[in-house]
Design a protein around this motif. Sequence first.
Motif, PDB file in Angstrom:
ATOM      1  N   LEU A  30     -29.273 -13.936 -66.284  1.00  0.00           N
ATOM      2  CA  LEU A  30     -29.394 -15.535 -66.979  1.00  0.00           C
ATOM      3  C   LEU A  30     -28.553 -16.264 -66.120  1.00  0.00           C
ATOM      4  O   LEU A  30     -28.880 -17.504 -65.813  1.00  0.00           O
ATOM      5  CB  LEU A  30     -29.302 -15.673 -68.652  1.00  0.00           C
ATOM      6  CG  LEU A  30     -30.444 -14.799 -69.134  1.00  0.00           C
ATOM      7  CD1 LEU A  30     -30.249 -15.048 -70.751  1.00  0.00           C
ATOM      8  CD2 LEU A  30     -31.863 -15.058 -68.768  1.00  0.00           C
ATOM      9  N   GLU A  31     -27.283 -15.675 -65.843  1.00  0.00           N
ATOM     10  CA  GLU A  31     -26.465 -16.681 -65.337  1.00  0.00           C
ATOM     11  C   GLU A  31     -26.816 -16.910 -63.746  1.00  0.00           C
ATOM     12  O   GLU A  31     -26.428 -17.989 -63.215  1.00  0.00           O
ATOM     13  CB  GLU A  31     -24.635 -15.858 -65.318  1.00  0.00           C
ATOM     14  CG  GLU A  31     -24.378 -16.080 -66.775  1.00  0.00           C
ATOM     15  CD  GLU A  31     -23.283 -15.165 -66.892  1.00  0.00           C
ATOM     16  OE1 GLU A  31     -22.697 -15.019 -67.957  1.00  0.00           O
ATOM     17  OE2 GLU A  31     -22.725 -14.114 -65.836  1.00  0.00           O
ATOM     18  N   ARG A  32     -27.383 -16.221 -63.258  1.00  0.00           N
ATOM     19  CA  ARG A  32     -27.507 -16.145 -61.748  1.00  0.00           C
ATOM     20  C   ARG A  32     -28.779 -17.177 -61.343  1.00  0.00           C
ATOM     21  O   ARG A  32     -28.322 -18.033 -60.538  1.00  0.00           O
ATOM     22  CB  ARG A  32     -28.263 -14.763 -61.137  1.00  0.00           C
ATOM     23  CG  ARG A  32     -26.967 -13.835 -60.691  1.00  0.00           C
ATOM     24  CD  ARG A  32     -27.641 -12.468 -60.398  1.00  0.00           C
ATOM     25  NE  ARG A  32     -26.466 -11.429 -60.115  1.00  0.00           N
ATOM     26  CZ  ARG A  32     -26.618 -10.140 -60.298  1.00  0.00           C
ATOM     27  NH1 ARG A  32     -27.347  -9.747 -60.920  1.00  0.00           N
ATOM     28  NH2 ARG A  32     -25.394  -9.611 -59.887  1.00  0.00           N
ATOM     29  N   ILE A  33     -29.477 -17.436 -62.263  1.00  0.00           N
ATOM     30  CA  ILE A  33     -30.374 -18.507 -62.028  1.00  0.00           C
ATOM     31  C   ILE A  33     -30.274 -19.490 -63.142  1.00  0.00           C
ATOM     32  O   ILE A  33     -31.425 -20.455 -63.666  1.00  0.00           O
ATOM     33  CB  ILE A  33     -31.963 -17.769 -62.207  1.00  0.00           C
ATOM     34  CG1 ILE A  33     -32.242 -17.295 -63.588  1.00  0.00           C
ATOM     35  CG2 ILE A  33     -32.162 -17.091 -60.967  1.00  0.00           C
ATOM     36  CD1 ILE A  33     -33.793 -16.690 -63.404  1.00  0.00           C
ATOM     37  N   ASN A  34     -29.193 -19.802 -63.742  1.00  0.00           N
ATOM     38  CA  ASN A  34     -28.806 -20.892 -64.713  1.00  0.00           C
ATOM     39  C   ASN A  34     -29.678 -21.001 -65.703  1.00  0.00           C
ATOM     40  O   ASN A  34     -30.161 -22.082 -66.121  1.00  0.00           O
ATOM     41  CB  ASN A  34     -29.001 -22.217 -63.921  1.00  0.00           C
ATOM     42  CG  ASN A  34     -27.682 -22.357 -62.889  1.00  0.00           C
ATOM     43  OD1 ASN A  34     -26.463 -21.819 -63.073  1.00  0.00           O
ATOM     44  ND2 ASN A  34     -27.879 -22.740 -61.519  1.00  0.00           N
ATOM     45  N   LEU A  35     -30.087 -19.782 -66.396  1.00  0.00           N
ATOM     46  CA  LEU A  35     -31.019 -20.163 -67.679  1.00  0.00           C
ATOM     47  C   LEU A  35     -30.265 -19.606 -68.742  1.00  0.00           C
ATOM     48  O   LEU A  35     -30.690 -19.674 -70.103  1.00  0.00           O
ATOM     49  CB  LEU A  35     -31.985 -18.863 -67.523  1.00  0.00           C
ATOM     50  CG  LEU A  35     -33.358 -19.170 -66.814  1.00  0.00           C
ATOM     51  CD1 LEU A  35     -34.229 -17.945 -67.030  1.00  0.00           C
ATOM     52  CD2 LEU A  35     -33.963 -20.737 -67.673  1.00  0.00           C
TER      53      LEU A  35
END
Length: 306
Positions: A170-175
């Motif tokens: 989730l952090e990698r794609i700002n979710l």
Amino acid sequence: MMNKIIRIGTRDSELALWQAHTVEKKLNDLGYKTEILAVKSQGDIILDKPLYELGITGIFTKTLDIAMINGDVDIAVHSMKDVPTALPIGIVQAAVLERANTLDILVHKGNLDFLNGDGTIATGSLRRQAQWLNKYPNHKVVDLRGNVNTRMQKLQDSDWNGAVFAAAGLERINLKPSNYIDLDWMIPAPAQGAMVVVAMAKDEFCRQALNELNDIDTEVCTHIERQFLKTLEGGCTAPIGALAVFVEDDILFKGVLFSIDGKQKIEIEKTVPMQEWKKLGFYCAKEILENGGAELMTEIKINFKK
């Protein structure tokens, strides 16, 4: 030789593409030319069955393995926790990138009262399901499949209290939303938070290029965790968690095996000097097997045959 274009194979989900672009940028910064080729995997296509029912390890990696063996792509980028511990013949691990957040998180609807009563939690992972039920035996766990975007949407549209995700994804794609809690009591999947790049064993050019991206600390820790998994599983999916971390000159390892309903839990925690890393995962798994784990694995295998 630098004018050879390295074709990077990836799944076509937002997270997979993010991972592929990250590797692409690192290779470009070193002067290599690249292109990204995205393919759909069976794991992305068949969404109506739980992963473990599909009966193949590597459902997300298989399509890319075939593309590599056929020579359609040169390298492939994966979330390391999705990669089977035994790679297909002819394919090798060429780089493990520096690890991100290893934690699992609970994304909830803003009200956490259910943690003290009845609740329904969604996850497609046997490991998360077993650990959740171990801690919250009166809760219900429902299956949740799809890429992270799909899963977030399904959570929104449901009456579930929450769903468990890997923080890193989730952090990698700002979710990553604001309504989450860190599940620091949950032992992550082996190699969670790490990305791996695989290449063909005979492809010297790509292997050399990727060697420059390898993070040795992450490689060591994920090796220990995956060795633990491989020794326990023997090709069967089971609720297994493992985490190795460097603490100064030592390695701290935590490993756990659960029954599918979460009622049985066999765990191990060991700190060893750094130079003893090569067989650490193997020895810890053996200890778990001798400690009731062998019987538990047999039970799990019988459950799957039903």
